[in-house]
Design an enzyme around this catalytic site. Structure first.
Site, PDB file in Angstrom:
ATOM      1  N   GLY A 116       0.805  -1.213   0.000  1.00  0.00           N
ATOM      2  CA  GLY A 116       0.000   0.000   0.000  1.00  0.00           C
ATOM      3  C   GLY A 116       0.837   1.262   0.000  1.00  0.00           C
TER       4      GLY A 116
ATOM      5  N   GLY B  88      -5.769  -3.643  -1.981  1.00  0.00           N
ATOM      6  CA  GLY B  88      -4.722  -3.760  -2.991  1.00  0.00           C
ATOM      7  C   GLY B  88      -4.535  -5.171  -3.510  1.00  0.00           C
TER       8      GLY B  88
ATOM      9  N   GLU C 179      -0.405 -10.991   3.292  1.00  0.00           N
ATOM     10  CA  GLU C 179      -0.326 -10.023   4.389  1.00  0.00           C
ATOM     11  C   GLU C 179      -0.761 -10.660   5.703  1.00  0.00           C
ATOM     12  OE1 GLU C 179      -1.129  -5.794   2.037  1.00  0.00           O
ATOM     13  OE2 GLU C 179      -2.805  -6.874   2.924  1.00  0.00           O
TER      14      GLU C 179
END
Length: 219
Positions: free
Chosen positions: A33, A104, A110
């Protein structure tokens, strides 16, 4: 508040997060990001200024590129399965510090990195704060799914009261393909008052890889 001031605030927050938390000999997860870009730039500055020995693990192709571009030490989770610090952003944060992430398209990696980190730092500006998830982030909960399952899953999400939409790519015809080779369905569940319960229900459905609901990961 104009965009320049917002970007300046994001940059200052990212730099402070790095200055306050990054120490020598750390294994660091690098999220994805726009805000993380500022954090990585500051990490690179500290490495040069203080000759720090840091190892950085990417959560996406974007963060891989950031690590390489800034000449940081690139390593992987299979080499270092215990991470000292994970630095990432968020699309929305509720009053209990539950998160929506995945705008994203990098939610699975993540979440894997965050769940294997001793400490998770989420850098976000005031626009991301809300009482309940779904109040400000109106694009829905990102859900990564196995491609062959996307049609029945969209019907399943509708039965759960959601409004699903297959995320389409912007520079190619067809759906967005994640770093894992999967699709993302963004599902608008409205205001989410119990994100933990919703997350559990979604994860029980065959074909769902993971969700963009990050429960009790930040503190």
């Amino acid at each position: 508040m104009n965009q320049d001031k917002i970007e300046q605030g994001k940059k200052l927050a990212a730099r402070k997060a790095v200055d306050d938390n990054v120490k020598n000999n750390m294994i660091i997860g690098i999220g994805s990001g726009s805000t993380v870009v500022y954090a990585v730039e500051r990490i690179a500055e500290l490495v040069k200024e203080k000759d720090l020995n840091l190892k950085c693990i990417p959560t996406s192709f974007q963060s891989y590129q950031l690590i390489v571009k800034n000449e940081l030490n690139l390593v992987y989770l299979d080499q270092y399965p215990v991470i000292d610090l994970d630095i990432d952003g968020a699309d929305e944060i509720d009053k209990d510090l539950n998160l929506i992430k995945g705008g994203g398209g990098c939610l699975v990696q993540e979440k894997v990195i965050a769940s294997n980190s001793n400490k998770v730092i989420i850098i976000a500006d005031f626009r991301k704060n809300s009482k309940n998830l779904g109040e400000k982030w109106k694009k829905g909960v990102p859900i990564e799914v196995i491609p062959l399952s996307y049609v029945p899953l969209m019907k399943r999400f509708e039965k759960m009261g959601g409004k699903p939409q297959l995320r389409m790519a912007k520079a190619k015809a067809g759906p967005l393909i994640t770093d894992n080779g999967n699709f993302i369905i963004d599902v608008d569940f409205g205001i989410i008052k119990n994100p933990e319960e919703l997350n559990k229900k979604l994860l029980m459905i065959p074909g769902v890889v993971d969700t963009g609901l990050f429960i009790q990961i930040a503190s």
